[in-house]
Design a protein around this motif. Structure first.
Motif, PDB file in Angstrom:
ATOM      1  N   VAL A  47     -12.130  -5.443  76.664  1.00  0.00           N
ATOM      2  CA  VAL A  47     -11.628  -4.878  77.854  1.00  0.00           C
ATOM      3  C   VAL A  47     -10.668  -3.414  77.320  1.00  0.00           C
ATOM      4  O   VAL A  47     -10.842  -2.634  78.081  1.00  0.00           O
ATOM      5  CB  VAL A  47     -10.716  -5.875  78.842  1.00  0.00           C
ATOM      6  N   ARG A  48      -9.599  -4.107  76.598  1.00  0.00           N
ATOM      7  CA  ARG A  48      -8.698  -3.124  76.044  1.00  0.00           C
ATOM      8  C   ARG A  48      -9.339  -1.963  75.314  1.00  0.00           C
ATOM      9  O   ARG A  48      -8.860  -0.755  75.346  1.00  0.00           O
ATOM     10  CB  ARG A  48      -7.594  -3.977  75.097  1.00  0.00           C
ATOM     11  N   LEU A  49     -10.467  -2.102  74.467  1.00  0.00           N
ATOM     12  CA  LEU A  49     -11.209  -0.870  74.063  1.00  0.00           C
ATOM     13  C   LEU A  49     -12.035  -0.232  74.652  1.00  0.00           C
ATOM     14  O   LEU A  49     -12.644   0.691  74.526  1.00  0.00           O
ATOM     15  CB  LEU A  49     -12.044  -1.626  72.948  1.00  0.00           C
ATOM     16  N   GLY A  50     -12.182  -0.506  76.127  1.00  0.00           N
ATOM     17  CA  GLY A  50     -12.806   0.125  77.017  1.00  0.00           C
ATOM     18  C   GLY A  50     -14.471  -0.225  76.885  1.00  0.00           C
ATOM     19  O   GLY A  50     -15.138   0.393  77.556  1.00  0.00           O
ATOM     20  N   ARG A  51     -14.853  -1.260  75.962  1.00  0.00           N
ATOM     21  CA  ARG A  51     -16.304  -1.768  76.092  1.00  0.00           C
ATOM     22  C   ARG A  51     -16.746  -2.295  77.355  1.00  0.00           C
ATOM     23  O   ARG A  51     -17.946  -2.243  77.784  1.00  0.00           O
ATOM     24  CB  ARG A  51     -16.222  -2.626  75.077  1.00  0.00           C
ATOM     25  N   VAL A  52     -15.769  -2.926  78.125  1.00  0.00           N
ATOM     26  CA  VAL A  52     -16.004  -3.752  79.488  1.00  0.00           C
ATOM     27  C   VAL A  52     -15.050  -3.038  80.433  1.00  0.00           C
ATOM     28  O   VAL A  52     -13.778  -3.343  80.246  1.00  0.00           O
ATOM     29  CB  VAL A  52     -15.997  -5.154  79.016  1.00  0.00           C
ATOM     30  N   ARG A  53     -15.455  -2.387  81.548  1.00  0.00           N
ATOM     31  CA  ARG A  53     -14.459  -2.076  82.431  1.00  0.00           C
ATOM     32  C   ARG A  53     -14.281  -3.082  83.484  1.00  0.00           C
ATOM     33  O   ARG A  53     -15.320  -3.863  84.026  1.00  0.00           O
ATOM     34  CB  ARG A  53     -15.249  -0.854  83.363  1.00  0.00           C
ATOM     35  N   THR A  54     -13.117  -2.877  83.816  1.00  0.00           N
ATOM     36  CA  THR A  54     -12.583  -4.068  84.891  1.00  0.00           C
ATOM     37  C   THR A  54     -12.160  -3.237  86.213  1.00  0.00           C
ATOM     38  O   THR A  54     -12.119  -2.137  86.100  1.00  0.00           O
ATOM     39  CB  THR A  54     -11.445  -4.942  84.652  1.00  0.00           C
ATOM     40  N   VAL A  55     -11.925  -4.040  87.405  1.00  0.00           N
ATOM     41  CA  VAL A  55     -11.398  -3.387  88.529  1.00  0.00           C
ATOM     42  C   VAL A  55     -10.556  -4.120  89.182  1.00  0.00           C
ATOM     43  O   VAL A  55     -10.427  -5.390  89.045  1.00  0.00           O
ATOM     44  CB  VAL A  55     -12.737  -3.196  89.622  1.00  0.00           C
ATOM     45  N   PRO A  56      -9.589  -3.589  90.138  1.00  0.00           N
ATOM     46  CA  PRO A  56      -8.596  -4.594  90.703  1.00  0.00           C
ATOM     47  C   PRO A  56      -9.075  -5.651  91.507  1.00  0.00           C
ATOM     48  O   PRO A  56     -10.095  -5.189  92.330  1.00  0.00           O
ATOM     49  CB  PRO A  56      -7.673  -3.403  91.277  1.00  0.00           C
ATOM     50  N   ASP A  57      -8.499  -6.737  91.691  1.00  0.00           N
ATOM     51  CA  ASP A  57      -8.703  -7.690  92.430  1.00  0.00           C
ATOM     52  C   ASP A  57      -8.242  -7.517  93.725  1.00  0.00           C
ATOM     53  O   ASP A  57      -7.113  -7.289  94.180  1.00  0.00           O
ATOM     54  CB  ASP A  57      -8.270  -9.097  91.936  1.00  0.00           C
ATOM     55  N   GLU A  58      -9.044  -7.252  94.777  1.00  0.00           N
ATOM     56  CA  GLU A  58      -8.593  -6.842  96.195  1.00  0.00           C
ATOM     57  C   GLU A  58      -7.698  -7.968  96.761  1.00  0.00           C
ATOM     58  O   GLU A  58      -6.794  -7.492  97.731  1.00  0.00           O
ATOM     59  CB  GLU A  58      -9.877  -6.886  97.058  1.00  0.00           C
ATOM     60  N   GLY A  59      -7.806  -9.167  96.450  1.00  0.00           N
ATOM     61  CA  GLY A  59      -6.633  -9.992  96.720  1.00  0.00           C
ATOM     62  C   GLY A  59      -5.449 -10.061  95.908  1.00  0.00           C
ATOM     63  O   GLY A  59      -4.740 -11.226  96.218  1.00  0.00           O
ATOM     64  N   GLY A  61      -5.203 -10.653  92.860  1.00  0.00           N
ATOM     65  CA  GLY A  61      -5.025 -11.921  91.746  1.00  0.00           C
ATOM     66  C   GLY A  61      -5.428 -11.225  90.295  1.00  0.00           C
ATOM     67  O   GLY A  61      -6.029 -11.924  89.506  1.00  0.00           O
ATOM     68  N   GLY A  62      -5.140 -10.127  90.087  1.00  0.00           N
ATOM     69  CA  GLY A  62      -5.151  -9.587  88.761  1.00  0.00           C
ATOM     70  C   GLY A  62      -6.572  -8.525  88.752  1.00  0.00           C
ATOM     71  O   GLY A  62      -6.459  -7.617  89.574  1.00  0.00           O
ATOM     72  N   ARG A  63      -7.388  -8.623  87.667  1.00  0.00           N
ATOM     73  CA  ARG A  63      -8.641  -7.698  87.621  1.00  0.00           C
ATOM     74  C   ARG A  63      -9.791  -8.483  87.436  1.00  0.00           C
ATOM     75  O   ARG A  63      -9.709 -10.007  87.132  1.00  0.00           O
ATOM     76  CB  ARG A  63      -8.407  -6.808  86.453  1.00  0.00           C
ATOM     77  N   ARG A  64     -10.777  -7.901  87.973  1.00  0.00           N
ATOM     78  CA  ARG A  64     -12.088  -8.659  87.899  1.00  0.00           C
ATOM     79  C   ARG A  64     -13.354  -7.864  87.097  1.00  0.00           C
ATOM     80  O   ARG A  64     -13.094  -6.273  86.995  1.00  0.00           O
ATOM     81  CB  ARG A  64     -12.463  -9.061  89.295  1.00  0.00           C
ATOM     82  N   VAL A  65     -14.383  -8.188  87.046  1.00  0.00           N
ATOM     83  CA  VAL A  65     -15.326  -7.353  86.440  1.00  0.00           C
ATOM     84  C   VAL A  65     -16.502  -7.436  87.463  1.00  0.00           C
ATOM     85  O   VAL A  65     -17.026  -8.542  88.066  1.00  0.00           O
ATOM     86  CB  VAL A  65     -15.936  -8.088  85.296  1.00  0.00           C
ATOM     87  N   THR A  66     -17.026  -6.224  87.788  1.00  0.00           N
ATOM     88  CA  THR A  66     -18.144  -5.991  88.743  1.00  0.00           C
ATOM     89  C   THR A  66     -19.575  -6.848  88.086  1.00  0.00           C
ATOM     90  O   THR A  66     -19.867  -6.814  86.996  1.00  0.00           O
ATOM     91  CB  THR A  66     -18.597  -4.728  89.421  1.00  0.00           C
ATOM     92  N   ARG A  67     -20.523  -7.251  89.046  1.00  0.00           N
ATOM     93  CA  ARG A  67     -22.056  -7.677  88.477  1.00  0.00           C
ATOM     94  C   ARG A  67     -22.444  -6.409  87.780  1.00  0.00           C
ATOM     95  O   ARG A  67     -23.003  -6.484  86.962  1.00  0.00           O
ATOM     96  CB  ARG A  67     -22.781  -8.264  89.551  1.00  0.00           C
ATOM     97  N   ALA A  68     -22.487  -5.353  88.569  1.00  0.00           N
ATOM     98  CA  ALA A  68     -22.940  -4.076  87.944  1.00  0.00           C
ATOM     99  C   ALA A  68     -22.670  -3.856  86.684  1.00  0.00           C
ATOM    100  O   ALA A  68     -23.350  -3.182  85.644  1.00  0.00           O
ATOM    101  CB  ALA A  68     -22.789  -2.919  88.728  1.00  0.00           C
ATOM    102  N   GLU A  69     -21.209  -4.091  86.166  1.00  0.00           N
ATOM    103  CA  GLU A  69     -20.686  -3.762  85.231  1.00  0.00           C
ATOM    104  C   GLU A  69     -21.424  -4.831  83.988  1.00  0.00           C
ATOM    105  O   GLU A  69     -21.899  -4.440  82.758  1.00  0.00           O
ATOM    106  CB  GLU A  69     -19.179  -3.801  84.980  1.00  0.00           C
ATOM    107  N   ILE A  70     -21.380  -5.980  84.164  1.00  0.00           N
ATOM    108  CA  ILE A  70     -22.038  -7.012  83.601  1.00  0.00           C
ATOM    109  C   ILE A  70     -23.489  -6.600  82.863  1.00  0.00           C
ATOM    110  O   ILE A  70     -23.746  -6.697  82.002  1.00  0.00           O
ATOM    111  CB  ILE A  70     -22.069  -8.280  84.254  1.00  0.00           C
ATOM    112  N   ASP A  71     -24.214  -6.392  84.225  1.00  0.00           N
ATOM    113  CA  ASP A  71     -25.552  -5.577  83.693  1.00  0.00           C
ATOM    114  C   ASP A  71     -25.639  -4.576  83.243  1.00  0.00           C
ATOM    115  O   ASP A  71     -26.654  -4.285  82.295  1.00  0.00           O
ATOM    116  CB  ASP A  71     -26.247  -5.426  85.312  1.00  0.00           C
ATOM    117  N   ARG A  72     -24.810  -3.668  83.090  1.00  0.00           N
ATOM    118  CA  ARG A  72     -24.888  -2.450  82.328  1.00  0.00           C
ATOM    119  C   ARG A  72     -24.403  -2.841  80.769  1.00  0.00           C
ATOM    120  O   ARG A  72     -25.149  -2.225  79.983  1.00  0.00           O
ATOM    121  CB  ARG A  72     -23.604  -1.511  82.711  1.00  0.00           C
ATOM    122  N   VAL A  73     -23.507  -3.666  80.542  1.00  0.00           N
ATOM    123  CA  VAL A  73     -23.342  -4.172  79.006  1.00  0.00           C
ATOM    124  C   VAL A  73     -24.550  -4.748  78.558  1.00  0.00           C
ATOM    125  O   VAL A  73     -24.784  -4.762  77.403  1.00  0.00           O
ATOM    126  CB  VAL A  73     -21.975  -4.946  79.232  1.00  0.00           C
TER     127      VAL A  73
END
Length: 329
Positions: A47-59, A61-73
Motif C-alpha cells: 500500500v505504501r509503495l502504491g502497488r495496492v490502492r486504498t480508499v477511505p472508509d465511508e464509516g 473506520g480507516g481505509r479499505r480496498v475495493t473489489r475492483a482493485e483486488i481484481d486489478r492486482v
C-alpha cells in the motif's frame, strides 16, 4: 399440466442480496491482504509503495480496498510471485549477500545514502534494524557505474564523510515516509499533519500559532504501522528517527508546513469549540446570576485595580530529492 414456479425463501433472498452487497463493498485491509496472498506487513508495504490502492472508509473506520482493485492486482502478469517480489525486504546481512559485499561495506553504502531504507524496527536489544527493498538492492548492484564501489576501496570523498559520522539512513527514511503519507492524505489539513509529524513540537508551534489548529493537526497525525507504544523503551528511539534533525531538513519542512497551512486555511478553517447559548452570562464570586435583561456591573475599584496591576510589556503580543541527500553524498 401446470408448471411449477420455484419461489426462493425469504432467507435465500436475503443471502443473495447480502452476497451481492459483499461483492460491492470495499474490503478491510486484513481481508484484502488474505485475498492477495500477502502477510499483513507485506500488504502494508504494498500500500505504501502504491502497488495496492486504498480508499477511505465511508464509516470513518480507516481505509479499505475495493473489489475492483483486488481484481486489478490479481490480473497483473506474474501474480502473486511478482507482487511478493516487489515488497520483499532484506536487512543488512541479506542485502550484503545480494550485493556480494561484506555487511560492513553494505552498511557504509546505506550510511552514505546510496541505498535507502524502506522500513525499520527496534529489536529486543533496542537496536534499530533497517530494512531495504530487495529489488532496489539488486538494481544498485547491477548498475555498471557502481561496479568499482562494490569491489574497490571506498573513494576518498566518501571515506571523509564516513569519518565525520554521517548516517543518512534516518533522514532518507523520513523522506520516503513523507512521500508515502502524502499520497494517502485526503485534503490540505491531512497533508499539513503529515509534514508536522516530522517536526519537533516546538518547531511546529512556531509555525502553527493557533492552538485549535495545532490540536486539529495532532488528531490527523498519521500513525506508522508497528510504531512503538508511547511508554515503551523503544519509543524514544523511534521519536529520534521520526523527527527531523539536520538544519536544512528542518528549514525545508518548516517552509513546507507554512505553505501547506495556507492552503489548508483556504480549504476550510480548523474546528473550534461551539459557543454556548447567548443568554448565559458569567457570574461574579459571591453574587447570584443576573436576571434576564439585567446588566452585570463590575465594581469600579476592581476595574481600577486590574488596570493598575497591568504592566506595559504585558500588553505587547509576544525536486524533493534535493533535501533528502547532501550534495556531497
Amino acid at each position: 399440466m401446470y408448471g411449477h414456479t420455484i419461489t426462493p425463501t425469504r432467507a435465500e433472498a436475503a443471502a443473495t442480496v447480502a452476497g451481492r452487497t459483499s461483492r460491492l463493498s470495499p474490503l478491510a485491509l486484513s481481508r484484502a491482504a488474505q485475498e492477495l496472498g500477502l502477510k499483513r506487513g507485506e500488504f502494508d508495504l504494498a500500500v505504501r509503495l502504491g502497488r495496492v490502492r486504498t480508499v477511505p472508509d465511508e464509516g470513518g473506520g480507516g481505509r479499505r480496498v475495493t473489489r475492483a482493485e483486488i481484481d486489478r492486482v490479481r490480473a497483473e502478469d506474474g501474480f502473486p510471485e511478482v507482487l511478493r517480489g516487489r515488497v520483499e525486504t532484506v536487512g543488512t546481512s541479506d542485502g550484503a549477500t545480494l550485493m556480494e559485499v561484506t555487511p560492513g561495506r553494505f552498511t557504509r553504502f546505506a550510511r552514505l545514502g546510496l541505498v535507502v531504507p524502506v522500513n525499520w524496527y527496534v529489536n529486543r536489544y533496542r537496536a534499530v534494524v533497517w530494512l531495504y527493498l530487495a529489488d532496489e538492492v539488486r538494481q544498485f548492484a547491477a548498475e555498471p557505474e557502481n561496479a568499482r564501489l562494490l569491489t574497490d576501496r571506498t573513494p576518498e570523498g566518501l571515506r571523509g564523510q564516513l569519518e565525520t559520522g554521517v548516517d543518512l539512513r534516518p533522514r532518507n527514511w523520513r523522506g520516503r515516509h513523507l512521500g508515502f503519507e502524502l499520497r494517502q492524505a485526503e485534503d490540505p489539513w491531512a497533508k499539513a499533519a503529515v509534514v508536522a509529524s516530522l517536526l519537533d513540537p516546538v518547531q511546529t508551534a512556531e509555525i502553527v500559532r493557533d492552538p485549535y489548529e495545532r490540536a486539529h493537526l495532532d488528531r490527523l497525525r498519521p500513525v506508522r504501522p508497528g510504531q512503538p507504544a508511547p511508554e515503551s523503551p523503544a519509543a524514544s528511539i523511534a521519536a529520534r528517527i521520526m523527527t527531523a534533525q539536520d538544519c536544512d531538513e528542518i528549514d525545508w519542512l518548516r517552509a513546507e508546513l507554512a505553505q501547506t497551512l495556507i492552503e489548508a486555511r483556504r480549504h476550510r478553517p480548523a474546528p473550534r469549540p461551539t459557543p454556548g447559548p447567548p443568554d448565559r452570562q458569567p457570574t461574579m464570586p459571591g453574587r447570584p446570576p443576573a436576571a434576564r435583561g439585567e446588566v452585570m456591573r463590575v465594581p469600579e475599584d476592581a476595574l481600577l485595580g486590574r488596570t493598575s496591576a497591568m504592566q506595559p510589556e504585558q500588553t505587547r503580543s509576544r525536486s524533493m530529492l534535493g533535501w533528502l541527500r547532501r550534495g556531497d553524498a
